[in-house]
Design a protein around this motif. Structure first.
Motif, short mmCIF file in Angstrom:
data_model
loop_
_atom_site.label_atom_id
_atom_site.label_comp_id
_atom_site.label_asym_id
_atom_site.label_seq_id
_atom_site.Cartn_x
_atom_site.Cartn_y
_atom_site.Cartn_z
N UNK A 1 8.57 -9.20 2.27
CA UNK A 1 7.64 -7.99 1.90
C UNK A 1 5.83 -8.07 2.17
N UNK A 2 5.47 -7.87 2.86
CA UNK A 2 3.64 -7.75 2.65
C UNK A 2 3.48 -6.59 1.50
N UNK A 3 1.65 -6.29 1.05
CA UNK A 3 1.27 -6.04 1.05
C UNK A 3 0.89 -4.95 1.74
N UNK A 4 1.56 -3.12 1.53
CA UNK A 4 1.12 -2.17 2.80
C UNK A 4 0.25 -1.18 1.89
N UNK A 5 -1.46 -1.14 2.17
CA UNK A 5 -2.43 -0.31 1.59
C UNK A 5 -2.97 0.50 2.18
N UNK A 6 -3.48 1.77 1.69
CA UNK A 6 -4.14 2.53 2.20
C UNK A 6 -5.72 2.13 2.76
N UNK A 7 -6.46 1.14 1.81
CA UNK A 7 -7.18 0.71 2.28
C UNK A 7 -7.28 -1.50 1.56
N UNK A 8 -8.52 -1.49 2.48
CA UNK A 8 -8.33 -3.41 2.47
C UNK A 8 -7.94 -3.93 1.40
N UNK A 9 -7.62 -4.97 1.77
CA UNK A 9 -7.04 -6.07 -0.11
C UNK A 9 -6.75 -7.21 0.27
N UNK A 10 -8.44 -8.02 -0.29
CA UNK A 10 -7.88 -9.47 0.18
C UNK A 10 -8.84 -9.96 -1.01
N UNK A 11 -8.92 -9.93 -1.78
CA UNK A 11 -8.39 -10.84 -2.92
C UNK A 11 -8.29 -9.92 -4.24
N UNK A 12 -7.80 -10.81 -4.90
CA UNK A 12 -7.36 -10.35 -6.42
C UNK A 12 -7.66 -9.78 -7.10
N UNK B 1 3.76 8.45 -0.15
CA UNK B 1 2.68 7.90 0.18
C UNK B 1 1.57 8.74 0.33
N UNK B 2 2.53 9.55 1.68
CA UNK B 2 1.34 10.53 1.92
C UNK B 2 0.53 11.38 1.19
N UNK B 3 1.35 11.97 0.07
CA UNK B 3 0.84 12.87 -0.89
C UNK B 3 -0.29 12.40 -1.59
N UNK B 4 0.06 10.52 -1.08
CA UNK B 4 -1.36 9.76 -2.36
C UNK B 4 -0.76 9.70 -3.77
N UNK B 5 0.51 9.86 -4.17
CA UNK B 5 0.79 9.89 -4.89
C UNK B 5 1.11 7.57 -5.03
N UNK B 6 0.76 7.51 -3.97
CA UNK B 6 0.39 5.45 -3.90
C UNK B 6 -0.43 5.19 -2.95
N UNK B 7 -0.65 3.78 -3.70
CA UNK B 7 -1.84 3.64 -2.80
C UNK B 7 -1.45 1.83 -1.97
N UNK B 8 -0.26 1.60 -2.42
CA UNK B 8 0.49 0.32 -1.69
C UNK B 8 1.71 0.26 -1.77
N UNK B 9 2.75 -0.50 -0.84
CA UNK B 9 4.00 -0.28 -1.75
C UNK B 9 4.30 -1.93 -0.70
N UNK B 10 4.57 -3.29 -1.29
CA UNK B 10 5.36 -3.74 -0.70
C UNK B 10 6.44 -3.41 0.02
N UNK B 11 6.50 -3.91 1.62
CA UNK B 11 7.61 -3.89 2.72
C UNK B 11 7.31 -4.45 3.32
N UNK B 12 8.43 -5.10 4.26
CA UNK B 12 7.73 -5.48 5.51
C UNK B 12 7.91 -4.88 6.72
N UNK B 13 7.25 -5.59 7.87
CA UNK B 13 6.60 -4.82 8.66
C UNK B 13 7.81 -4.44 9.62
#
Length: 352
Positions: free
Chosen positions: A154-165, A203-215
């Motif tokens: 499960x990687x981090x799936x996000x609406x905007x880039x995340x590259x640091x803590x 995710x579509x409605x913007x309730x979530x910004x990110x989720x751990x999920x497999x590809x």
């Protein structure tokens, strides 16, 4: 008149033969399985193969009918439906039931505890073989695990880039179980307990910004339509959903049929790793074609996250101690850590 009578008798005989033939070809026992995933998932296809193989190997005497996408009840209801015998079987993640299935749920929910599917396969099978508490736990709930699926990291799936803590601060991130929320809080994120059937819409409605999920699950659930960034950081790896049968339904099977179930389950264990690995490779290519961007998460940034996390293993052991199960819990963690160091996995992900 005699001719008509003979024709009538002849037709009745044909119908009788057809009825007899039809009944001999139909399954004598039908087992209903509630499945928490859609039929299109790679593991779901293997579950359908399991059902088809059971039907073939029992000469149509046993038929498993799979009801996809929680058609017989929500994921949270699976355990009570199964343990009570209301349904015969379930494709069920133990992580949804940390109180009832604390040992099985550990490898399904403790974050950052494994690195790859090879470890997940070996560790769970070793638990079931060497830690009696797993069998005791299943028996106490009137259920029996047949096999467990592997799930890609499960990687981090996000609406905007995340590259640091620090990028994680304030993000609303989907979680499950007891320990994933603590990992998100450690990163100053906001944990959101969302079940899989609701993931796309939230995710579509913007309730979530990110989720751990497999590809491959990002592909199956079409999350790429709502989030176009994936950070290469393994937030969770472990065994996924299991295929369980109620003890009530198991007891109805003959010893010969029980052996067929066990032998077929062993075949699934053997098939699952290659199928899971292939699904990740194909999904990565597909997601890149869909415009999804992949981002590195430097080791030093991961180290910051790990340092901020609580000791998930020790917390789990303390919980088990409060249930007077501290010793088997420590044995479980020791075996887990030893195997994590020993079991390595080839680089099966195509990053090109």
């Amino acid at each position: 008149m005699k001719y008509k009578s003979r024709v009538f008798i002849f037709l009745m005989l044909i119908m009788a033969v057809m009825a007899f033939t039809g009944s001999s070809l139909s399954a004598q026992t039908i087992l209903k399985m509630n499945h928490q995933f859609p039929a299109a998932a790679s593991g779901s296809k293997l579950d359908q193969w399991f059902a088809d193989e059971i039907k073939r190997a029992t000469n149509n005497e046993i038929e498993i009918r799979i009801f996809w996408s929680n058609a017989l009840g929500s994921p949270k209801k699976n355990l009570v439906l199964l343990s009570s015998g209301i349904i015969d079987m379930a494709a069920m993640s133990p992580g949804y039931f940390p109180l009832e299935l604390p040992f099985f749920s550990a490898s399904n929910s403790i974050p950052m505890g494994m690195d790859n599917i090879c470890q997940a396969s070996v560790i769970m099978q070793s638990f079931m073989k060497h830690i009696p508490q797993f069998a005791d736990e299943a028996e106490a709930n009137n259920i029996r695990p047949l096999f467990f699926h592997l799930i890609n990291p499960y990687l981090l799936v996000t609406k905007k880039p995340v590259t640091k803590f620090s990028d994680l601060k304030g993000l609303r991130i989907r979680v499950w179980g007891e320990y994933m929320p603590e990992m998100v809080k450690a990163a100053n994120g906001k944990p959101m307990n969302i079940f899989l059937p609701d993931l796309y819409e939230t995710m579509k409605r913007g309730v979530l910004d990110a989720c751990p999920f497999s590809l491959d699950l990002v592909k199956t659930y079409k999350i790429y339509e709502t989030a176009k960034h994936i950070t290469e950081v393994v937030l969770w790896e472990g065994t996924g959903w299991g295929i369980w049968i109620s003890e009530k339904s198991w007891a109805k099977l003959s010893p010969e049929h029980q052996k067929i179930f066990a032998d077929t389950a062993d075949k699934v264990w053997a098939k699952d790793m290659a199928i899971t690995a292939e699904a990740e490779v194909e999904a990565r290519k597909f997601l890149k074609y869909q415009g999804v961007e992949f981002h590195e998460f430097p080791p030093e940034e991961l180290a910051k996250w790990q340092a901020a996390n609580p000791d998930f293993f020790e917390n789990w052991i303390k919980k088990m101690e409060s249930m007077e199960k501290g010793e088997p819990a420590r044995q479980t963690v020791e075996l887990w850590k030893d195997l994590r160091q020993i079991v390595k996995c080839p680089n099966i992900t195509d990053n090109n």
